[in-house]
Design a protein around this motif. Structure first.
Motif, PDB file in Angstrom:
ATOM      1  N   ASP A 190     -10.913   4.672  -7.554  1.00  0.00           N
ATOM      2  CA  ASP A 190     -10.026   4.227  -6.470  1.00  0.00           C
ATOM      3  C   ASP A 190      -8.591   4.711  -6.675  1.00  0.00           C
ATOM      4  N   ALA A 191      -8.421   5.856  -7.321  1.00  0.00           N
ATOM      5  CA  ALA A 191      -7.064   6.358  -7.599  1.00  0.00           C
ATOM      6  C   ALA A 191      -6.257   6.513  -6.318  1.00  0.00           C
ATOM      7  N   GLY A 192      -6.868   7.104  -5.281  1.00  0.00           N
ATOM      8  CA  GLY A 192      -6.156   7.276  -4.019  1.00  0.00           C
ATOM      9  C   GLY A 192      -5.732   5.952  -3.412  1.00  0.00           C
ATOM     10  N   ALA A 193      -6.612   4.958  -3.491  1.00  0.00           N
ATOM     11  CA  ALA A 193      -6.286   3.631  -2.956  1.00  0.00           C
ATOM     12  C   ALA A 193      -5.151   2.990  -3.739  1.00  0.00           C
ATOM     13  N   GLN A 194      -5.139   3.197  -5.065  1.00  0.00           N
ATOM     14  CA  GLN A 194      -4.053   2.651  -5.879  1.00  0.00           C
ATOM     15  C   GLN A 194      -2.719   3.284  -5.512  1.00  0.00           C
ATOM     16  N   VAL A 195      -2.718   4.604  -5.315  1.00  0.00           N
ATOM     17  CA  VAL A 195      -1.487   5.287  -4.909  1.00  0.00           C
ATOM     18  C   VAL A 195      -1.001   4.743  -3.572  1.00  0.00           C
ATOM     19  N   LEU A 196      -1.915   4.656  -2.615  1.00  0.00           N
ATOM     20  CA  LEU A 196      -1.552   4.155  -1.286  1.00  0.00           C
ATOM     21  C   LEU A 196      -0.989   2.744  -1.368  1.00  0.00           C
ATOM     22  N   LYS A 197      -1.592   1.898  -2.201  1.00  0.00           N
ATOM     23  CA  LYS A 197      -1.117   0.513  -2.348  1.00  0.00           C
ATOM     24  C   LYS A 197       0.328   0.490  -2.840  1.00  0.00           C
ATOM     25  N   GLN A 198       0.648   1.304  -3.849  1.00  0.00           N
ATOM     26  CA  GLN A 198       2.008   1.325  -4.384  1.00  0.00           C
ATOM     27  C   GLN A 198       3.003   1.842  -3.349  1.00  0.00           C
ATOM     28  N   VAL A 199       2.593   2.825  -2.579  1.00  0.00           N
ATOM     29  CA  VAL A 199       3.478   3.342  -1.532  1.00  0.00           C
ATOM     30  C   VAL A 199       3.720   2.275  -0.465  1.00  0.00           C
TER      31      VAL A 199
END
Length: 319
Positions: free
Chosen positions: A300-309
């Motif tokens: 879920d790396a992409g989801a983690q990045v999106l969450k932080q943004v």
């Protein structure tokens, strides 16, 4: 009324860490524009070996600083900083989120920390240094640099021709070591808040496997890396000493086409050079203690990045 600076996102990481995919995930959810932070993507005609975003990906969201130069040209960290500052301002004015994406860590550092007032390249000095390199070799130039500027020499590999020659060029033009000039460079505050997100591998061997698979795909593609470099060579105005042709993969493909080694050696050398690039990128990242690290190998790396943004956007209006 808020007085916070507008927001921009820095999405950093080594080669093959999934930066492009993560950036496109963000673009699907938020109104943003992507600024490429990559010293190879600036060149036209270099698509396969640079893993350049596809035409469809670039059509889905505005991209900047891609295909802006012919491969005969040079592009400096100073030029990048000027371009990036202008683009961030323009993107904010359009009510969108600037997303700076790439793996050229020197460009990120130049943007964040400002730039020194180093002299521009001097063709005559460069020509003399090229002649010296032909006579005593790049390691010989590195030994010369160690006498004049041991601090800079200590952070450069003995075969890093481009940076060694630049350091010696600065000494020749200014009479001062580059390390001393950099130490005196004033720090310039950015006119925006930059959120540094880093995609880094929890297991470097898995990243190495990704690198190998991607390089194999570049070689196997019908219109792949060798076809691309053959086409570049046919222009007649390029040579292996240009910054563009020193890019990882292109240098090795050029040497293969020169008959310096066989296909197995091309694969071995190309993968090894890409792994070394990733190692240098990770070393740069570790020098940025305020970065927010996300495991690029996580499902879920992409989801983690999106969450932080999204957290950053909700906390601070970027319009």
């Amino acid at each position: 009324m808020t007085t916070a600076k507008p927001l921009a996102i820095a999405l950093m990481g080594p080669t093959a860490s999934g930066k492009t995919a993560a950036a496109l995930d963000i673009a699907r959810r938020l109104p943003c524009e992507i600024i490429s932070v990559d010293s190879a993507l600036v060149y036209r005609g270099m698509d396969i070996g640079t893993a350049k975003p596809t035409p469809a990906e670039r059509a889905a969201v505005p991209h900047h600083l891609i295909d802006i130069l012919e491969p005969t040209a040079a592009y400096s960290a100073m030029q990048f900083r000027d371009d990036a500052l202008r683009l961030v301002t323009d993107i904010h004015a359009r009510g969108k989120l600037p997303l700076l994406v790439g793996g050229t860590m020197l460009y990120f550092k130049a943007l964040r920390d400002g730039l020194d007032d180093l002299p521009p390249a001097d063709p005559a000095v460069r020509a003399q240094l090229d002649a010296d390199a032909a006579q005593i070799g790049v390691p010989g130039l590195h030994a010369r640099l160690a006498q004049c500027d041991p601090q800079t020499a200590a952070r450069l590999k003995p075969n890093d021709a481009q940076r060694i020659q630049r350091a010696l060029e600065i000494i020749a033009l200014t009479g001062q070591p580059m390390s001393a000039l950099l130490a005196r460079a004033p720090k310039t505050a950015l006119p925006f808040t930059l959120l540094p997100l880093a995609l880094e591998p929890s297991d470097r061997s898995v990243l190495h496997q990704r690198i190998a698979e991607r390089f194999d795909a570049m070689l196997a593609h019908e219109d792949g890396l060798l076809t691309e470099v053959t086409r570049l060579r046919a222009r007649g105005d390029l040579h292996p000493g240009l910054p563009s042709m020193r890019c990882v993969g292109y240098r090795q493909a050029w040497e293969y086409l020169d008959g310096m080694y066989d296909m197995a050696s091309l694969r071995e050398k190309g993968i090894a050079a890409t792994r070394q690039l990733a190692k240098r990128q990770l070393t740069w990242l570790r020098s940025m203690p305020d970065r927010l690290v996300i495991d690029c190998l996580a499902a879920d790396a992409g989801a983690q990045v999106l969450k932080q943004v999204e957290i950053a956007v909700n906390r601070q209006d970027y319009h």
